[in-house]
Write a protein that holds these residues in place. Sequence first.
Motif, mmCIF file in Angstrom:
data_model
loop_
_atom_site.group_PDB
_atom_site.id
_atom_site.type_symbol
_atom_site.label_atom_id
_atom_site.label_comp_id
_atom_site.label_asym_id
_atom_site.label_seq_id
_atom_site.Cartn_x
_atom_site.Cartn_y
_atom_site.Cartn_z
ATOM 1 N N GLU A 136 3.158 -5.576 -10.259
ATOM 2 C CA GLU A 136 3.977 -5.593 -9.053
ATOM 3 C C GLU A 136 3.474 -4.635 -7.987
ATOM 4 O O GLU A 136 3.773 -4.795 -6.804
ATOM 5 N N HIS A 137 2.721 -3.617 -8.378
ATOM 6 C CA HIS A 137 2.191 -2.630 -7.432
ATOM 7 C C HIS A 137 0.675 -2.517 -7.636
ATOM 8 O O HIS A 137 0.195 -1.589 -8.298
ATOM 9 N N PHE A 160 -0.624 -7.636 -1.151
ATOM 10 C CA PHE A 160 -0.258 -6.404 -1.852
ATOM 11 C C PHE A 160 1.069 -5.848 -1.371
ATOM 12 O O PHE A 160 1.476 -4.775 -1.782
ATOM 13 N N SER A 161 1.761 -6.564 -0.489
ATOM 14 C CA SER A 161 3.082 -6.154 -0.033
ATOM 15 C C SER A 161 4.079 -7.252 -0.340
ATOM 16 O O SER A 161 3.801 -8.439 -0.139
ATOM 17 N N ASP A 162 5.257 -6.878 -0.829
ATOM 18 C CA ASP A 162 6.263 -7.857 -1.210
ATOM 19 C C ASP A 162 6.869 -8.570 -0.009
ATOM 20 O O ASP A 162 7.391 -9.669 -0.135
ATOM 21 N N THR A 211 4.996 1.720 -3.897
ATOM 22 C CA THR A 211 5.971 0.935 -3.149
ATOM 23 C C THR A 211 5.369 -0.399 -2.750
ATOM 24 O O THR A 211 4.158 -0.515 -2.552
ATOM 25 N N GLY A 212 6.236 -1.399 -2.634
ATOM 26 C CA GLY A 212 5.825 -2.701 -2.142
ATOM 27 C C GLY A 212 6.497 -3.054 -0.836
ATOM 28 O O GLY A 212 6.288 -4.139 -0.301
ATOM 29 N N GLN A 255 5.145 1.341 3.243
ATOM 30 C CA GLN A 255 3.685 1.380 3.226
ATOM 31 C C GLN A 255 3.132 1.810 4.584
ATOM 32 O O GLN A 255 2.181 2.587 4.658
#
Length: 542
Positions: A202-203, A62-64, A123-124, A129
């Motif tokens: 994307e989020h 879940f994080s880029d 936010t990614g 985060q």
Amino acid sequence: MDPENPAVNVNTDAQPQQETRKPLPIKQLLVVATVLLAEPLTNSIIRSFNDALAAANPAKGFSDEVEAPNSSIFSQFLESSLYLAKAATVYQWGKLSDKLGRRPILLMGPLGMGLSTFALGITGNAWVQTTARSMQGVFGGNLETTKTVIAEITDSTNRNRAYAALPLVQSTGTSIGSSIGSFIATLNQKLPFFDHIFFIKEHPLFIPCTIAAAFSFSSFHLVYHGFQETLPAEFLIDWKVIWSFRDRARSAVLASIPTVPTSTTSLLDEARNLGYGTVNRVQAAAEGTVNNAREGVTSGISDLQQEATAGVTQAVGSLLPTDKIRNTLRLKELISRQLLVALLNYAFISFIDQAQQTLLPMIYTAPIPKYGLGLSSEDMTSIMAKWGSYNTLAQLMLFPWLLQRFGPKKVYATCVSSMMFFFAGFPILHLIAAYFGDANILVRRLLAVHMGISSLVYMAYGCAQMFIMDAVPDKGSMGSVNGIGQSVGSSARMVAPTMISLVYTFSLNIGVKYGGYLTFAVLIAITMMGSMISALLPRHSP
């Protein structure tokens, strides 16, 4: 009661029952419960969503900026950062509530919680985060002021019934949040058009965080319109007085300093009207006066400063309750043996509670070769929904009766000891599932018993909170003592997710048969220690 026989005056369980039981302030308690519900609801939504997302799609995080294999570790890191921030700030919130009042603090809590939760969802970036999750911990520590409010709006006749609602609120928030998070994680399977929305794709945290933030904002609205200040008036500082204090103190200091001559100009101007022969005599006299004044100012300046300082101090003492403020800042005076014992037990039950919240979805959904049960996200959603209903009824109907019948110490000790059976149930369930090859009907029936045992931790949590508030030395320090307790509890919760993840990963890689059971053995040993320490608690709650 015979006054000549002191033995008859010993406190017994029957004596408090003779007091007239006052009704609970339902309106205030409902507002407090709504605010207190925000934190477990938010945390459980995010935690269950991450667990369900990782189980359904291990290749996606879940994080880029975090690779998929490290997504689970990063999730536990975010959980620990939340409790680290909470442990570092909750005591300060408690002290502020003793000075500023409970209402301003409770207004900042839901508002900050909602904003930080919404920021987490849009936010990614891993650092953003982490910051947002930490801010959730900061404002989550703010919400712990509600437990101080409960102590202030109740007395000895109804306080047990009010604190009996704490496990209900905690379990309700956890069960509802877990169901929502697990449901949203599979929402794209039920509503495929969500896969075509670029922003949500994307989020993935946007939807669960938005729901949690909306509830926090609703709590803020309810506090603003429905909560009345509970801090006693003698401890409450008048902000209007503080705002005008600086100008008033400055004026008082300036008015107390006499005017000192600095020039002979005015004397000479007056002397010129007397003629030139008189000017020299007047000038000499004026210079002598100035020299004497300078010597007087030099020798007396320290006296003037001391007098001005004393005047300001007296003015401050008359304007502000500085004696009460200093009492709330004396941390050493708040610490007693009774409080230390209560804090130690609170640390253990907080660790055990966080451990079961972390371990339960992780083991239930883990594959059987990794010492899990192999349940799907849909199974977890169904289990959490059913458990939430049963647990709510148990906390509402069973816990108040147990508390009234056996007292907080017996209930606490029994519930903590029962958690050893809860952690021992994981390897038993796994062995049965491994024998049959899947989680068959027998495993699912035993799951109901296993989940029922987990409900006992919420009862122990409510009792532990009562022991902390019973150790408060005076009403002006309730917020500070509660802040100390929540700081200790948050520190224990901060350690639990990371420790469990590390021990579980280590147990999978040691290459020993049944080595994966090491995690459960460690937790059983810690729970046994907590059960032994519960013997130090006072037998009767004051």
